[in-house]
Design a protein around this motif. Structure first.
Motif, PDB file in Angstrom:
ATOM      1  N   ASP A  51       0.836  -1.198   0.000  1.00 19.07           N
ATOM      2  CA  ASP A  51       0.000   0.000   0.000  1.00 19.07           C
ATOM      3  C   ASP A  51       0.864   1.238   0.000  1.00 19.07           C
ATOM      4  N   LEU A  95       2.565   1.719  -3.373  1.00 17.68           N
ATOM      5  CA  LEU A  95       1.567   2.233  -4.322  1.00 17.68           C
ATOM      6  C   LEU A  95       1.318   3.712  -4.077  1.00 17.68           C
ATOM      7  N   VAL A 117      -8.419   5.601  -3.339  1.00 17.85           N
ATOM      8  CA  VAL A 117      -7.265   4.961  -2.688  1.00 17.85           C
ATOM      9  C   VAL A 117      -7.443   4.982  -1.171  1.00 17.85           C
ATOM     10  N   LEU A 128     -11.122   2.452  -0.484  1.00 24.67           N
ATOM     11  CA  LEU A 128     -11.290   1.051  -0.871  1.00 24.67           C
ATOM     12  C   LEU A 128     -10.680   0.121   0.169  1.00 24.67           C
ATOM     13  N   PHE A 135      -5.597  -3.840  -0.700  1.00 23.63           N
ATOM     14  CA  PHE A 135      -4.544  -3.362  -1.593  1.00 23.63           C
ATOM     15  C   PHE A 135      -4.908  -3.514  -3.066  1.00 23.63           C
ATOM     16  N   TYR A 136      -5.408  -4.708  -3.430  1.00 26.41           N
ATOM     17  CA  TYR A 136      -5.631  -4.969  -4.855  1.00 26.41           C
ATOM     18  C   TYR A 136      -6.708  -4.068  -5.436  1.00 26.41           C
ATOM     19  N   THR A 137      -7.699  -3.692  -4.630  1.00 30.11           N
ATOM     20  CA  THR A 137      -8.723  -2.795  -5.168  1.00 30.11           C
ATOM     21  C   THR A 137      -8.212  -1.363  -5.218  1.00 30.11           C
ATOM     22  N   ARG A 138      -7.282  -1.034  -4.311  1.00 27.84           N
ATOM     23  CA  ARG A 138      -6.756   0.335  -4.323  1.00 27.84           C
ATOM     24  C   ARG A 138      -5.963   0.617  -5.591  1.00 27.84           C
ATOM     25  N   ILE A 139      -5.331  -0.455  -6.146  1.00 30.30           N
ATOM     26  CA  ILE A 139      -4.573  -0.252  -7.395  1.00 30.30           C
ATOM     27  C   ILE A 139      -5.460   0.367  -8.465  1.00 30.30           C
ATOM     28  N   HIS A 140      -6.708  -0.110  -8.534  1.00 31.91           N
ATOM     29  CA  HIS A 140      -7.600   0.367  -9.594  1.00 31.91           C
ATOM     30  C   HIS A 140      -7.895   1.850  -9.434  1.00 31.91           C
ATOM     31  N   ALA A 141      -8.073   2.273  -8.149  1.00 31.55           N
ATOM     32  CA  ALA A 141      -8.321   3.701  -7.926  1.00 31.55           C
ATOM     33  C   ALA A 141      -7.098   4.519  -8.315  1.00 31.55           C
ATOM     34  N   PRO A 153      -5.857 -11.461  -2.043  1.00 33.69           N
ATOM     35  CA  PRO A 153      -6.909 -10.469  -2.290  1.00 33.69           C
ATOM     36  C   PRO A 153      -8.226 -10.900  -1.654  1.00 33.69           C
ATOM     37  N   ARG A 154      -9.067  -9.915  -1.325  1.00 34.08           N
ATOM     38  CA  ARG A 154     -10.417 -10.231  -0.863  1.00 34.08           C
ATOM     39  C   ARG A 154     -11.275 -10.417  -2.093  1.00 34.08           C
ATOM     40  N   VAL A 211     -15.217   2.832 -13.277  1.00 31.88           N
ATOM     41  CA  VAL A 211     -14.574   2.716 -11.964  1.00 31.88           C
ATOM     42  C   VAL A 211     -14.863   3.946 -11.114  1.00 31.88           C
ATOM     43  N   ILE A 262     -16.584   4.039  -7.402  1.00 37.29           N
ATOM     44  CA  ILE A 262     -15.936   4.572  -6.200  1.00 37.29           C
ATOM     45  C   ILE A 262     -16.788   5.659  -5.561  1.00 37.29           C
ATOM     46  N   MET A 290     -20.810   1.449  -1.596  1.00 31.55           N
ATOM     47  CA  MET A 290     -20.001   0.793  -2.607  1.00 31.55           C
ATOM     48  C   MET A 290     -20.230  -0.706  -2.589  1.00 31.55           C
ATOM     49  N   GLY A 302      -9.523  -0.795 -13.413  1.00 39.77           N
ATOM     50  CA  GLY A 302     -10.486  -1.853 -13.153  1.00 39.77           C
ATOM     51  C   GLY A 302      -9.897  -3.222 -13.385  1.00 39.77           C
ATOM     52  N   HIS A 323      -6.424  -9.281 -11.943  1.00 41.25           N
ATOM     53  CA  HIS A 323      -7.330  -8.912 -10.862  1.00 41.25           C
ATOM     54  C   HIS A 323      -8.260  -7.834 -11.381  1.00 41.25           C
ATOM     55  N   ILE A 359     -11.792  -5.363 -10.462  1.00 40.30           N
ATOM     56  CA  ILE A 359     -12.514  -4.824  -9.296  1.00 40.30           C
ATOM     57  C   ILE A 359     -13.999  -5.152  -9.379  1.00 40.30           C
TER      58      ILE A 359
END
Lengths: 101, 124, 168
Positions: free
Chosen positions: A28, A31, B34, B37, B40-46, B104-105, C79, C83, C88, C119, C133, C135
């Motif tokens: 995190d 990132l 960021v 969410l 971690f894996y979902t935050r990447i998308h944001a 990941p969740r 996306v 958000i 959500m 996404g 992966h 979302i």
């Protein structure tokens, strides 16, 4: 208008710093740092418009490249616990030992 | 007889401002994602939103503002560098987390409503 | 020869963009000298190949990037909408994608395109699959990925039936 946009960028950067401090995982934070770097590049561009000195964009170009290298270096260090090793060498060693993780 | 020069100039500045403003709004949306969410894996998308659309809109706005000059070319160069490096950096972070065994969740995830966040954090 | 010309042209354009000197003869000649030195070093390092200066791919890559840009904007809006919703609902998925472009260049392009589209993020790459992966579960549609893989193969200069084109 540029002033308002620059201010919004600062808010976005502050949000990234909040994520950087909260973590919780190392990834995190990486990132957040990487995203913060992207925002810094754009902030530098906007700022050079704000003070009307387009030379600032050269710094932004440099920063965009250094940000990428920094991210990769941090990730490499936390994976191998050392920077004194060539990635190609690691890949070769893994292939020889048949270990695909 | 209308003088078209100043009108066009005003139009140009207006378009540039609109582009930059929309870009900054997307930047804020991505950043709030960021923060909000759940993993971690979902935050990447944001973070991906801030890296792609927001960046493009902001740079496009600045290029319109600068006009056909060297500054514009440099801004385009910044855009090219960011577009070449950002997917690689994102993939590197995601791949490192995956290799390190971060799970990941999956399934359906419903993060708490913003007004409930404080209550939930106090409970936890 | 094409590679050398491409690299020299790109370097010269880069130098002119960054410096902005068009009339100072001394500086221009120094810039030309640095271009020559860089090309010579690249030749000596033997890194000047198909991947370093893919000039014949440029038109297709440009056409592909226009298509990709449209896809990126579409995915961004989805996306962002997800958000911004106070309640959500996320449906994260990890999927394996088996249909890949045949060439290495095509695969790199494919994985990068997946990551660039918000996404979806390519998490791991292997010889015969990409782990992605996503979302939202709507973003794991097999046909969409197949479409993207087909376009990547086209942009990388592969033949339509999946056979890799032999480049001289």
């Amino acid at each position: 208008m540029i002033f308002v946009v620059t201010l919004m960028m600062t808010v976005a950067m502050a949000m990234m710093l909040a994520r950087l401090l909260r973590g919780p995982e190392l990834y995190d934070r990486v990132l957040a740092v990487n995203s913060f770097g992207t925002k810094t590049v754009l902030f530098l561009c906007l700022f050079s418009f704000l003070i009307d000195r387009p030379d600032g964009i050269d710094i932004a170009i440099l920063y965009s490249l250094m940000n990428f290298i920094g991210t990769i270096a941090v990730l490499k260090f936390f994976r191998y616990r050392s920077l004194d090793i060539a990635l190609a060498q690691m890949a070769l060693r893994r292939a020889v030992s048949g270990d695909h993780e | 007889m209308i003088e078209w020069g100043p009108v066009l100039e005003l139009l140009r500045h207006g378009t540039a401002g609109a582009f930059m403003l929309v870009g900054a709004i997307f930047m804020l949306i991505g950043s709030s994602g960021v923060l909000r969410l759940p993993d971690f894996y979902t935050r990447i998308h944001a973070a991906g939103i801030t890296d792609t659309l927001a960046t493009v809109l902001l740079l496009a706005g600045m290029m319109i503002e600068a006009g056909f000059t060297q500054t514009s070319a440099k801004l385009a160069l910044v855009g090219i560098f960011l577009f070449l490096t950002s997917p690689t950096a994102t993939h590197a972070v995601a791949n490192a987390a995956h290799k390190a065994g971060l799970k990941p969740r999956l399934g359906t995830v419903e993060p708490p409503h913003p007004r409930d966040v404080d209550i939930n954090e106090k409970k936890g | 020869m094409g590679y050398i010309a491409t690299l020299a042209l790109m370097l010269a354009a880069l130098w002119l963009t960054l410096s902005g000197y068009f009339h100072n003869q001394l500086l221009l000649s120094l810039g030309g000298l640095s271009v020559v030195i860089t090309v010579a070093l690249a030749l000596r390092m033997r890194i000047l190949d198909d991947e370093a200066a893919p000039y014949y791919r440029a038109p297709r890559l440009l056409a592909y990037s226009v298509w990709l840009m449209v896809e990126i904007i579409k995915a961004n809006l989805i996306v962002a909408k997800t958000i911004l919703r106070p309640n959500m609902v996320l449906t994260p998925r990890m999927v394996r994608i088996k249909t890949l472009p045949a060439s290495g260049f095509g695969r790199a392009l494919f994985a990068n395109s997946i990551t660039l589209t918000p996404g979806t993020v390519s998490v791991d790459l292997d010889d015969d699959e990409v782990i992605v992966h996503a979302i939202l579960k709507e973003m794991t549609n097999k046909n969409d990925f197949a479409e993207m893989a087909r376009r990547c193969a086209w942009a990388a200069g592969e033949k339509a039936d999946g056979e890799e084109e032999v480049s001289a």
